[in-house]
Scaffold this motif. Structure first.
Motif, PDB file in Angstrom:
ATOM      1  N   ASP A 106       0.832  -1.213   0.000  1.00 47.92           N
ATOM      2  CA  ASP A 106       0.000   0.000   0.000  1.00 47.92           C
ATOM      3  C   ASP A 106       0.864   1.260   0.000  1.00 47.92           C
ATOM      4  O   ASP A 106       0.488   2.275  -0.594  1.00 47.92           O
ATOM      5  CB  ASP A 106      -0.943   0.009   1.213  1.00 47.92           C
ATOM      6  N   GLY A 132      -7.350   9.963   9.541  1.00 47.73           N
ATOM      7  CA  GLY A 132      -7.471   8.547   9.862  1.00 47.73           C
ATOM      8  C   GLY A 132      -6.180   8.015  10.459  1.00 47.73           C
ATOM      9  O   GLY A 132      -5.097   8.579  10.226  1.00 47.73           O
ATOM     10  N   ALA A 133      -6.301   6.935  11.239  1.00 45.12           N
ATOM     11  CA  ALA A 133      -5.121   6.353  11.897  1.00 45.12           C
ATOM     12  C   ALA A 133      -5.187   4.832  11.877  1.00 45.12           C
ATOM     13  O   ALA A 133      -4.670   4.163  12.771  1.00 45.12           O
ATOM     14  CB  ALA A 133      -5.018   6.877  13.330  1.00 45.12           C
ATOM     15  N   GLY A 134      -5.827   4.270  10.864  1.00 42.91           N
ATOM     16  CA  GLY A 134      -5.921   2.811  10.737  1.00 42.91           C
ATOM     17  C   GLY A 134      -4.727   2.242   9.986  1.00 42.91           C
ATOM     18  O   GLY A 134      -3.679   2.890   9.856  1.00 42.91           O
ATOM     19  N   GLY A 135      -4.908   1.029   9.452  1.00 45.35           N
ATOM     20  CA  GLY A 135      -3.815   0.352   8.754  1.00 45.35           C
ATOM     21  C   GLY A 135      -3.334   1.128   7.539  1.00 45.35           C
ATOM     22  O   GLY A 135      -2.119   1.282   7.328  1.00 45.35           O
ATOM     23  N   SER A 136      -4.244   1.656   6.753  1.00 44.85           N
ATOM     24  CA  SER A 136      -3.813   2.355   5.539  1.00 44.85           C
ATOM     25  C   SER A 136      -3.141   3.689   5.886  1.00 44.85           C
ATOM     26  O   SER A 136      -2.259   4.144   5.156  1.00 44.85           O
ATOM     27  CB  SER A 136      -4.983   2.556   4.575  1.00 44.85           C
ATOM     28  N   ALA A 137      -3.535   4.298   7.003  1.00 43.42           N
ATOM     29  CA  ALA A 137      -2.876   5.543   7.432  1.00 43.42           C
ATOM     30  C   ALA A 137      -1.397   5.266   7.730  1.00 43.42           C
ATOM     31  O   ALA A 137      -0.512   6.045   7.374  1.00 43.42           O
ATOM     32  CB  ALA A 137      -3.569   6.115   8.662  1.00 43.42           C
ATOM     33  N   ARG A 157     -10.641  10.381  14.660  1.00 40.21           N
ATOM     34  CA  ARG A 157     -11.802  10.442  15.555  1.00 40.21           C
ATOM     35  C   ARG A 157     -11.413   9.936  16.948  1.00 40.21           C
ATOM     36  O   ARG A 157     -11.721  10.570  17.944  1.00 40.21           O
ATOM     37  CB  ARG A 157     -12.908   9.576  14.948  1.00 40.21           C
ATOM     38  N   ARG A 161      -5.651   6.582  19.055  1.00 45.05           N
ATOM     39  CA  ARG A 161      -5.098   5.801  17.932  1.00 45.05           C
ATOM     40  C   ARG A 161      -4.100   6.658  17.132  1.00 45.05           C
ATOM     41  O   ARG A 161      -3.051   6.169  16.708  1.00 45.05           O
ATOM     42  CB  ARG A 161      -6.246   5.365  17.022  1.00 45.05           C
ATOM     43  N   TRP A 178      -9.603  15.121  15.835  1.00 51.00           N
ATOM     44  CA  TRP A 178     -10.380  15.160  14.588  1.00 51.00           C
ATOM     45  C   TRP A 178     -10.951  16.573  14.357  1.00 51.00           C
ATOM     46  O   TRP A 178     -10.948  17.089  13.234  1.00 51.00           O
ATOM     47  CB  TRP A 178     -11.492  14.111  14.688  1.00 51.00           C
ATOM     48  N   THR A 196     -12.607   5.585   6.335  1.00 50.95           N
ATOM     49  CA  THR A 196     -13.598   4.916   5.487  1.00 50.95           C
ATOM     50  C   THR A 196     -14.714   5.891   5.096  1.00 50.95           C
ATOM     51  O   THR A 196     -15.634   5.499   4.374  1.00 50.95           O
ATOM     52  CB  THR A 196     -14.203   3.714   6.234  1.00 50.95           C
ATOM     53  N   LEU A 197     -14.628   7.136   5.548  1.00 55.20           N
ATOM     54  CA  LEU A 197     -15.668   8.119   5.228  1.00 55.20           C
ATOM     55  C   LEU A 197     -15.708   8.362   3.721  1.00 55.20           C
ATOM     56  O   LEU A 197     -14.690   8.659   3.107  1.00 55.20           O
ATOM     57  CB  LEU A 197     -15.400   9.438   5.969  1.00 55.20           C
ATOM     58  N   MET A 199     -16.920   5.979   1.657  1.00 53.21           N
ATOM     59  CA  MET A 199     -17.041   4.661   1.019  1.00 53.21           C
ATOM     60  C   MET A 199     -18.509   4.369   0.724  1.00 53.21           C
ATOM     61  O   MET A 199     -19.365   4.562   1.593  1.00 53.21           O
ATOM     62  CB  MET A 199     -16.453   3.595   1.936  1.00 53.21           C
ATOM     63  N   LEU A 221      -8.133   7.592  -0.430  1.00 49.06           N
ATOM     64  CA  LEU A 221      -7.864   6.157  -0.613  1.00 49.06           C
ATOM     65  C   LEU A 221      -9.129   5.409  -1.014  1.00 49.06           C
ATOM     66  O   LEU A 221      -9.065   4.332  -1.596  1.00 49.06           O
ATOM     67  CB  LEU A 221      -7.291   5.553   0.680  1.00 49.06           C
ATOM     68  N   GLY A 244      -8.510   7.010  -5.355  1.00 54.21           N
ATOM     69  CA  GLY A 244      -8.018   5.777  -4.730  1.00 54.21           C
ATOM     70  C   GLY A 244      -7.803   4.627  -5.700  1.00 54.21           C
ATOM     71  O   GLY A 244      -7.036   3.703  -5.407  1.00 54.21           O
ATOM     72  N   LEU A 248      -4.945   1.428  -5.858  1.00 48.74           N
ATOM     73  CA  LEU A 248      -5.288  -0.001  -5.891  1.00 48.74           C
ATOM     74  C   LEU A 248      -4.542  -0.706  -7.026  1.00 48.74           C
ATOM     75  O   LEU A 248      -4.027  -1.818  -6.856  1.00 48.74           O
ATOM     76  CB  LEU A 248      -6.806  -0.170  -6.078  1.00 48.74           C
TER      77      LEU A 248
HETATM   78  N1  LIG Z   1      -7.034   2.569  -2.696  1.00 46.67           N
HETATM   79  C1  LIG Z   1      -6.444   1.534  -2.110  1.00 46.67           C
HETATM   80  O1  LIG Z   1      -5.663   0.780  -2.703  1.00 46.67           O
HETATM   81  C2  LIG Z   1      -6.712   1.290  -0.645  1.00 46.67           C
HETATM   82  C3  LIG Z   1      -5.802   0.544   0.139  1.00 46.67           C
HETATM   83  C4  LIG Z   1      -6.075   0.362   1.495  1.00 46.67           C
HETATM   84  C5  LIG Z   1      -7.235   0.905   2.041  1.00 46.67           C
HETATM   85  N2  LIG Z   1      -8.096   1.601   1.243  1.00 46.67           N
HETATM   86  C6  LIG Z   1      -9.320   2.202   1.808  1.00 46.67           C
HETATM   87  O2  LIG Z   1      -8.942   3.037   2.888  1.00 46.67           O
HETATM   88  C7  LIG Z   1      -9.990   3.066   3.852  1.00 46.67           C
HETATM   89  C8  LIG Z   1      -9.413   2.794   5.246  1.00 46.67           C
HETATM   90  O3  LIG Z   1      -8.874   1.493   5.281  1.00 46.67           O
HETATM   91  P1  LIG Z   1      -8.105   0.977   6.611  1.00 46.67           P
HETATM   92  O4  LIG Z   1      -7.664  -0.396   6.307  1.00 46.67           O
HETATM   93  O5  LIG Z   1      -7.108   1.984   7.071  1.00 46.67           O
HETATM   94  O6  LIG Z   1      -9.330   0.931   7.658  1.00 46.67           O
HETATM   95  P2  LIG Z   1      -9.255   0.899   9.248  1.00 46.67           P
HETATM   96  O7  LIG Z   1      -7.952   0.373   9.720  1.00 46.67           O
HETATM   97  O8  LIG Z   1     -10.513   0.221   9.675  1.00 46.67           O
HETATM   98  O9  LIG Z   1      -9.340   2.450   9.660  1.00 46.67           O
HETATM   99  C9  LIG Z   1     -10.519   3.181   9.461  1.00 46.67           C
HETATM  100  C10 LIG Z   1     -10.294   4.649   9.809  1.00 46.67           C
HETATM  101  O10 LIG Z   1     -11.493   5.377   9.486  1.00 46.67           O
HETATM  102  C11 LIG Z   1     -11.880   6.135  10.633  1.00 46.67           C
HETATM  103  N3  LIG Z   1     -13.331   6.309  10.658  1.00 46.67           N
HETATM  104  C12 LIG Z   1     -14.265   5.359  10.450  1.00 46.67           C
HETATM  105  N4  LIG Z   1     -15.515   5.899  10.562  1.00 46.67           N
HETATM  106  C13 LIG Z   1     -15.330   7.222  10.868  1.00 46.67           C
HETATM  107  C14 LIG Z   1     -16.220   8.313  11.123  1.00 46.67           C
HETATM  108  N5  LIG Z   1     -17.557   8.146  11.085  1.00 46.67           N
HETATM  109  N6  LIG Z   1     -15.711   9.535  11.384  1.00 46.67           N
HETATM  110  C15 LIG Z   1     -14.349   9.707  11.423  1.00 46.67           C
HETATM  111  N7  LIG Z   1     -13.446   8.707  11.188  1.00 46.67           N
HETATM  112  C16 LIG Z   1     -13.948   7.483  10.920  1.00 46.67           C
HETATM  113  C17 LIG Z   1     -11.388   5.317  11.814  1.00 46.67           C
HETATM  114  O11 LIG Z   1     -11.334   6.129  12.954  1.00 46.67           O
HETATM  115  P3  LIG Z   1     -11.333   5.447  14.446  1.00 46.67           P
HETATM  116  O12 LIG Z   1      -9.917   5.016  14.692  1.00 46.67           O
HETATM  117  O13 LIG Z   1     -11.781   6.548  15.333  1.00 46.67           O
HETATM  118  O14 LIG Z   1     -12.310   4.292  14.390  1.00 46.67           O
HETATM  119  C18 LIG Z   1     -10.000   4.894  11.292  1.00 46.67           C
HETATM  120  O15 LIG Z   1      -9.074   5.924  11.415  1.00 46.67           O
HETATM  121  C19 LIG Z   1     -11.020   2.037   3.384  1.00 46.67           C
HETATM  122  O16 LIG Z   1     -12.061   2.732   2.738  1.00 46.67           O
HETATM  123  C20 LIG Z   1     -10.260   1.170   2.403  1.00 46.67           C
HETATM  124  O17 LIG Z   1     -11.091   0.606   1.407  1.00 46.67           O
HETATM  125  C21 LIG Z   1      -7.852   1.803  -0.084  1.00 46.67           C
END
Ligand SMILES: NC(=O)c1ccc[n+]([C@@H]2O[C@H](COP(=O)([O-])OP(=O)(O)OC[C@H]3O[C@@H](n4cnc5c(N)ncnc54)[C@H](OP(=O)(O)O)[C@@H]3O)[C@@H](O)[C@H]2O)c1
Length: 281
Positions: A106, A132-137, A157, A161, A178, A196-197, A199, A221, A244, A248
């Motif tokens: 990624d 965002g601070a998940g895996g993709s961040a 948010r 994290r 946030w 994921t906002l 999506m 993304l 995004g 991919l």
């Molecule tokens: N284009 C590509 O190749 C590619 C590659 C990887 C991922 N992606 C996309 O990237 C997105 C994130 O993936 P991920 O794996 O990082 O997901 P993840 O680890 O689940 O992280 C989700 C993030 O979204 C935040 N979030 C969710 N709902 C929210 C809301 N209502 N308000 C504010 N923040 C919110 C979460 O905040 P909290 O920590 O507060 O829950 C967290 O920071 C997905 O849509 C995925 O499809 C695309």
């Protein structure tokens, strides 16, 4: 006449029906006339370790891993590349001298797509905002640091994290609430949505692009839909946008190169093929 064996790779996940990886790799296999196959394998959480340990015996030279198995795959792999280690998750696996190796492509996908779509982004100093601070961040932050950025601001948010992410990467990365995102948008050179906002058209990071500098680049993304409200809004304010889908496609390149021995091109034709699939879904 000897028949060459088919080289086989796959993508594993649960569920797996939504994956567009077979369409991408299938396009390249056909384009380059490679005697290979790329399939989807539905693997439940309790089967991941066994499946990956037996990749070779099952006839696969490697695989992609999608949700929810990226962390498990990282843990099972013996050799881990720098990006997988930084992210703590893997999406691409292969065998190296019989040992299971993994990468997180990624970072490569995001940075390559950014450079291809908005090559001038790196010419401007200024903070980079990561929403965002998940895996993709993590994958994005790691890439930005590798590219030499030294003011990467992470907004999440759940602030704890973002703080954990900033602690992990150390100097150059800071954590922010946030609610602070719009107060800082005026300085940003780049704003990346990794939440994921947006999506499936649900939600929006709600950035006030009216205050952004004219050279600020907005990258999302999310690729379903192809143009999110975040990107449309940035475009309406005259900013350059990076979608995004390009990420991919680019993240798939290193895996294909390892398994099938050809570094494939991300062409407009491939982009249109996957875009049509997304639009028709
Ligand atoms: N284009 C590509 O190749 C590619 C590659 C990887 C991922 N992606 C996309 O990237 C997105 C994130 O993936 P991920 O794996 O990082 O997901 P993840 O680890 O689940 O992280 C989700 C993030 O979204 C935040 N979030 C969710 N709902 C929210 C809301 N209502 N308000 C504010 N923040 C919110 C979460 O905040 P909290 O920590 O507060 O829950 C967290 O920071 C997905 O849509 C995925 O499809 C695309």
């Amino acid at each position: 006449m000897t028949e060459t064996a088919i080289t086989r790779a796959c993508v594993i996940g649960w569920p797996i029906t939504q994956s567009r990886s077979p369409l991408i790799h299938g396009y390249w296999l056909k384009s380059y006339g490679i005697n290979g196959r790329y399939t989807k394998e539905a693997i439940a959480a309790d089967e991941v370790e066994a499946f990956l340990s037996m990749l070779d015996a099952r006839g696969f030279v490697g695989c992609n891993v999608t949700v929810p198995h990226k962390i498990a795959a990282y843990q099972v792999a013996f050799l881990k590349d720098a990006s997988a280690t930084a992210v703590g998750a893997a999406n691409t696996l292969w065998l190296e001298n019989g040992q299971l190796a993994c990468a997180n492509t990624d970072t490569y996908g995001f940075m390559t797509n950014l450079a291809a779509t908005a090559p001038a982004w790196s010419a401007y100093d200024g903070p980079v905002m990561v929403l965002g601070a998940g895996g993709s961040a993590r994958a994005v932050v790691y890439g930005l640091l590798q590219a030499g950025r030294r003011d990467v601001r992470v907004y999440n948010r759940s602030l704890d994290r973002a703080e954990g992410l900033a602690r992990q990467f150390g100097a150059g990365v800071s954590a922010h609430a946030w609610a602070a995102r719009n107060a800082h948008a005026r300085d940003a050179a780049l704003i990346v949505n990794t939440t994921t906002l947006g999506m499936n058209g649900i939600g929006d990071p709600a950035i006030d692009f009216a205050v952004a500098r004219s050279h600020c680049v907005a990258a999302d993304l999310v690729y379903v839909p192809l143009e999110t409200a975040f990107l449309r809004d940035a475009k309406d304010h005259g900013l350059q946008v990076v979608g995004g889908l390009g990420m991919l496609l680019h993240q798939a390149v290193p895996g294909f190169a390892r398994w099938f021995g050809v570094t494939p091109d991300v062409t407009d034709d491939l982009y249109r093929l996957i875009a049509r699939d997304i639009e028709g879904a």
